[in-house]
Motif scaffolding. Structure first.
Motif, PDB file in Angstrom:
ATOM      1  N   ALA A 353       0.829  -1.205   0.000  1.00 48.29           N
ATOM      2  CA  ALA A 353       0.000   0.000   0.000  1.00 48.29           C
ATOM      3  C   ALA A 353       0.861   1.252   0.000  1.00 48.29           C
ATOM      4  CB  ALA A 353      -0.929   0.006   1.207  1.00 48.29           C
ATOM      5  N   VAL A 354       2.100   1.099   0.409  1.00 45.86           N
ATOM      6  CA  VAL A 354       3.056   2.209   0.402  1.00 45.86           C
ATOM      7  C   VAL A 354       3.938   2.148  -0.832  1.00 45.86           C
ATOM      8  CG1 VAL A 354       4.969   3.295   1.644  1.00 45.86           C
ATOM      9  CG2 VAL A 354       3.042   2.309   2.917  1.00 45.86           C
ATOM     10  N   ASP A 355       4.449   0.957  -1.134  1.00 43.21           N
ATOM     11  CA  ASP A 355       5.382   0.811  -2.257  1.00 43.21           C
ATOM     12  C   ASP A 355       5.334  -0.620  -2.765  1.00 43.21           C
ATOM     13  OD1 ASP A 355       7.338   1.158  -4.131  1.00 43.21           O
ATOM     14  OD2 ASP A 355       8.992   1.382  -2.708  1.00 43.21           O
ATOM     15  N   LEU A 356       4.578  -0.851  -3.815  1.00 36.43           N
ATOM     16  CA  LEU A 356       4.617  -2.135  -4.507  1.00 36.43           C
ATOM     17  C   LEU A 356       5.720  -2.044  -5.548  1.00 36.43           C
ATOM     18  CD1 LEU A 356       3.520  -4.940  -5.211  1.00 36.43           C
ATOM     19  CD2 LEU A 356       1.867  -3.848  -6.736  1.00 36.43           C
ATOM     20  N   ASP A 357       6.773  -2.850  -5.388  1.00 31.54           N
ATOM     21  CA  ASP A 357       7.947  -2.680  -6.242  1.00 31.54           C
ATOM     22  C   ASP A 357       8.589  -4.034  -6.526  1.00 31.54           C
ATOM     23  OD1 ASP A 357      10.256  -2.025  -7.563  1.00 31.54           O
ATOM     24  OD2 ASP A 357      11.103  -0.786  -5.962  1.00 31.54           O
ATOM     25  N   PHE A 358       8.322  -4.568  -7.712  1.00 31.62           N
ATOM     26  CA  PHE A 358       9.072  -5.738  -8.167  1.00 31.62           C
ATOM     27  C   PHE A 358       9.716  -5.423  -9.521  1.00 31.62           C
ATOM     28  CE2 PHE A 358       4.669  -6.113  -9.316  1.00 31.62           C
ATOM     29  CZ  PHE A 358       4.564  -6.811 -10.512  1.00 31.62           C
ATOM     30  N   SER A 359      10.310  -4.222  -9.562  1.00 30.61           N
ATOM     31  CA  SER A 359      10.875  -3.700 -10.807  1.00 30.61           C
ATOM     32  C   SER A 359      11.979  -4.574 -11.364  1.00 30.61           C
ATOM     33  CB  SER A 359      11.411  -2.282 -10.579  1.00 30.61           C
ATOM     34  OG  SER A 359      12.345  -2.258  -9.511  1.00 30.61           O
ATOM     35  N   ASP A 360      12.740  -5.284 -10.489  1.00 33.12           N
ATOM     36  CA  ASP A 360      13.817  -6.136 -10.992  1.00 33.12           C
ATOM     37  C   ASP A 360      13.300  -7.266 -11.873  1.00 33.12           C
ATOM     38  OD1 ASP A 360      15.984  -4.789  -9.779  1.00 33.12           O
ATOM     39  OD2 ASP A 360      15.545  -5.742  -7.861  1.00 33.12           O
ATOM     40  N   THR A 361      12.018  -7.555 -11.810  1.00 31.87           N
ATOM     41  CA  THR A 361      11.443  -8.651 -12.587  1.00 31.87           C
ATOM     42  C   THR A 361      11.506  -8.385 -14.088  1.00 31.87           C
ATOM     43  OG1 THR A 361       9.964  -9.061 -10.719  1.00 31.87           O
ATOM     44  CG2 THR A 361       9.393 -10.124 -12.791  1.00 31.87           C
ATOM     45  N   VAL A 362      11.718  -7.136 -14.501  1.00 33.62           N
ATOM     46  CA  VAL A 362      11.772  -6.870 -15.943  1.00 33.62           C
ATOM     47  C   VAL A 362      12.937  -7.603 -16.600  1.00 33.62           C
ATOM     48  CG1 VAL A 362      10.619  -4.640 -15.745  1.00 33.62           C
ATOM     49  CG2 VAL A 362      13.127  -4.729 -15.691  1.00 33.62           C
ATOM     50  N   THR A 363      14.001  -7.903 -15.853  1.00 31.63           N
ATOM     51  CA  THR A 363      15.113  -8.646 -16.452  1.00 31.63           C
ATOM     52  C   THR A 363      14.684 -10.064 -16.811  1.00 31.63           C
ATOM     53  OG1 THR A 363      15.960  -9.302 -14.264  1.00 31.63           O
ATOM     54  CG2 THR A 363      16.833  -7.276 -15.234  1.00 31.63           C
ATOM     55  N   LEU A 364      13.893 -10.683 -15.946  1.00 27.28           N
ATOM     56  CA  LEU A 364      13.393 -12.026 -16.233  1.00 27.28           C
ATOM     57  C   LEU A 364      12.377 -11.997 -17.365  1.00 27.28           C
ATOM     58  CD1 LEU A 364      13.093 -15.004 -15.764  1.00 27.28           C
ATOM     59  CD2 LEU A 364      11.697 -14.518 -13.735  1.00 27.28           C
ATOM     60  N   LEU A 365      11.497 -10.999 -17.377  1.00 32.57           N
ATOM     61  CA  LEU A 365      10.549 -10.880 -18.493  1.00 32.57           C
ATOM     62  C   LEU A 365      11.290 -10.724 -19.815  1.00 32.57           C
ATOM     63  CD1 LEU A 365       7.862  -8.506 -16.908  1.00 32.57           C
ATOM     64  CD2 LEU A 365       7.649 -10.965 -17.333  1.00 32.57           C
ATOM     65  N   HIS A 366      12.387  -9.973 -19.816  1.00 32.82           N
ATOM     66  CA  HIS A 366      13.192  -9.817 -21.024  1.00 32.82           C
ATOM     67  C   HIS A 366      13.745 -11.169 -21.479  1.00 32.82           C
ATOM     68  CE1 HIS A 366      16.000  -7.865 -23.851  1.00 32.82           C
ATOM     69  NE2 HIS A 366      16.864  -8.779 -23.446  1.00 32.82           N
ATOM     70  N   ILE A 367      14.214 -11.973 -20.545  1.00 30.62           N
ATOM     71  CA  ILE A 367      14.812 -13.260 -20.887  1.00 30.62           C
ATOM     72  C   ILE A 367      13.790 -14.193 -21.515  1.00 30.62           C
ATOM     73  CG2 ILE A 367      15.777 -15.368 -19.865  1.00 30.62           C
ATOM     74  CD1 ILE A 367      17.302 -13.520 -17.909  1.00 30.62           C
ATOM     75  N   ILE A 368      12.571 -14.217 -20.988  1.00 33.82           N
ATOM     76  CA  ILE A 368      11.563 -15.131 -21.546  1.00 33.82           C
ATOM     77  C   ILE A 368      10.826 -14.515 -22.726  1.00 33.82           C
ATOM     78  CG2 ILE A 368      11.271 -16.315 -19.349  1.00 33.82           C
ATOM     79  CD1 ILE A 368       8.596 -14.824 -19.013  1.00 33.82           C
ATOM     80  N   GLY A 369      11.172 -13.275 -23.099  1.00 32.96           N
ATOM     81  CA  GLY A 369      10.611 -12.683 -24.308  1.00 32.96           C
ATOM     82  C   GLY A 369       9.255 -12.044 -24.139  1.00 32.96           C
ATOM     83  N   VAL A 370       8.916 -11.594 -22.925  1.00 34.75           N
ATOM     84  CA  VAL A 370       7.634 -10.929 -22.682  1.00 34.75           C
ATOM     85  C   VAL A 370       7.888  -9.439 -22.522  1.00 34.75           C
ATOM     86  CG1 VAL A 370       5.655 -10.715 -21.140  1.00 34.75           C
ATOM     87  CG2 VAL A 370       6.628 -12.971 -21.624  1.00 34.75           C
ATOM     88  N   GLY A 371       7.439  -8.645 -23.493  1.00 32.36           N
ATOM     89  CA  GLY A 371       7.678  -7.213 -23.482  1.00 32.36           C
ATOM     90  C   GLY A 371       6.516  -6.431 -22.908  1.00 32.36           C
ATOM     91  N   PRO A 372       6.626  -5.102 -22.900  1.00 27.71           N
ATOM     92  CA  PRO A 372       5.569  -4.261 -22.331  1.00 27.71           C
ATOM     93  C   PRO A 372       4.269  -4.306 -23.113  1.00 27.71           C
ATOM     94  CG  PRO A 372       7.241  -2.905 -23.403  1.00 27.71           C
ATOM     95  CD  PRO A 372       7.779  -4.293 -23.378  1.00 27.71           C
ATOM     96  N   ASP A 373       4.292  -4.838 -24.324  1.00 27.18           N
ATOM     97  CA  ASP A 373       3.038  -5.021 -25.053  1.00 27.18           C
ATOM     98  C   ASP A 373       2.197  -6.132 -24.432  1.00 27.18           C
ATOM     99  OD1 ASP A 373       5.079  -6.803 -25.861  1.00 27.18           O
ATOM    100  OD2 ASP A 373       3.990  -7.294 -27.700  1.00 27.18           O
TER     101      ASP A 373
END
Length: 391
Positions: A353-373
């Motif tokens: 409720a103060v800070d939801l932050d799993f920003s580091d997960t974008v590196t894993l999304l990049h590896i499996i080929g899931v982009g912001p689209d």
């Protein structure tokens, strides 16, 4: 001539076992489905299916291929007759062996296209030529299959069948959220990652006291604590990487902190396996803060020795998902899903409720080929990766 066309048509049966193999969805196909542009994903990513191919188009291509094969056979057989029985300059020789317009197409029936259990058209592979029904013509020239090409490096696409995923977390507060998100992705895609926590540089940050509890709740005994035993974690990680690289696979590092730990693992690989190509190690980083606060010589070594990639920061809206924003929908899905124990521990250390932050997960999304689209924010992530498995 009719007998030759019948043989060509008979050389392309649709085998029931090939149909069953074609519609079976494996781990790599699921990744390919996730990478596909514009594919709509529902709340249950485990039930994803192939993208449908229009029946009319596949039927047209199959029939056209048979017609082309029949034409080549006709030219091949007809040329022998002309060379033996007719003068080379006789213009009547070629028409004598040519069927009237439409006969060749009529001799090849329109194939019945199989469909999957969901009603989607399935394009089956052509069976290999051979036996009594093989067409009497030179085999077609095709490109070599990617699965039979030299193994390393493979132009940067993660293959869970032969590659290893290595998740590295420092112990800042946001890594608690990222650790559980990494578990959700790994379980959804049936991956078996190597997991290391406590990879942060001790001199520049104070570790989160609750971080080991978050990791235990998320990964159980399946993680290494580099803060508690840095040399042991380095050697255990190198031991996990080494056989993968020696077998021609690649290692993909989702870097959620500085690069000092990764640099030590790479040095161990270089010292004990001098024949290993460390360019088959892919390191994905998203944070300029992590780069700036890595030991300069360690960061330089990783960048020089591995296939190092810097992507956009997951803390902002840019070329990656923005995974640092509050979402009650996300929190509800997380606490109701199969990884609720890990999320509860992570949320106790960092209140969403103060800070939801799993920003580091974008590196894993990049590896499996899931982009912001596909995943642009926490709600998209929840829809794709936090739904409970289908019964």
């Amino acid at each position: 001539m009719t007998d030759e066309l019948d043989q060509l048509a008979g050389a392309n049966p649709i085998d029931r076992h090939q149909l069953e193999a074609a519609v079976r969805l494996d781990q790599q196909e699921l990744l390919q489905t996730l990478r596909a542009d514009g594919q709509q994903i529902g709340a249950r990513p485990y039930a994803l299916h192939r993208r449908a191919r229009p029946t009319a188009r596949v039927g047209y291509v199959t029939a056209a291929g048979l017609v082309a094969a029949a034409f080549l056979a006709a030219v091949y057989l007809g040329s022998g007759v002309r060379e033996a029985d007719a003068p080379a300059t006789d213009p009547a020789a070629a028409p004598a062996e040519t069927a009237p317009d439409g006969e060749a197409a009529a001799a090849v029936p329109e194939p019945t296209l199989p469909v999957s259990a969901t009603g989607e058209a399935v394009e089956l592979p052509r069976p290999p030529a051979g036996g009594e029904t093989a067409p009497k013509q030179p085999p077609p020239v095709t490109d070599p299959s990617p699965t039979t090409s030299p193994p390393a490096p493979r132009a940067g696409q993660f293959d869970p069948g032969v590659d290893l995923l290595s998740l590295h977390f420092d112990d800042k507060r946001d890594d608690g959220h990222a650790a559980v998100a990494g578990r959700a992705i790994s379980d959804t895609l049936d991956l078996n990652p190597h997991v290391v926590g406590g990879t942060g540089v001790r001199e520049i940050e104070v570790g989160l006291a609750a971080f080991p509890a978050v990791m235990d709740a998320t990964w159980g005994p399946e993680w290494l604590d580099a803060e508690a035993d840095w040399p042991g974690a380095v050697e255990a990680t190198a031991a996990r990487w080494r056989p993968v690289l020696e077998a021609g696979g690649e290692v993909w590092v989702a870097e959620a902190g500085q690069s000092d730990f990764t640099a030590d693992v790479v040095r161990s690989i270089e010292a004990t396996g001098p024949g290993i190509d460390t360019a088959a190690i892919h390191v994905v980083q998203h944070s300029s803060w992590n780069e700036t606060n890595s030991t300069a010589t360690d960061l330089a070594h990783v960048q020089a020795a591995t296939s190092y990639v810097r992507i956009d920061d997951g803390n902002h809206a840019n070329g990656t998902a923005d995974l640092r924003m509050r979402s009650e929908n996300f929190v509800g899905a997380a606490l109701a899903g199969p990884w609720a124990e890990g999320w509860q521990a992570a949320f106790e250390s960092l209140d969403p409720a103060v800070d939801l932050d799993f920003s580091d997960t974008v590196t894993l999304l990049h590896i499996i080929g899931v982009g912001p689209d596909r995943v642009a924010d926490p709600d998209d992530f929840a829809e794709l990766f936090l739904s409970p498995p289908a019964p």
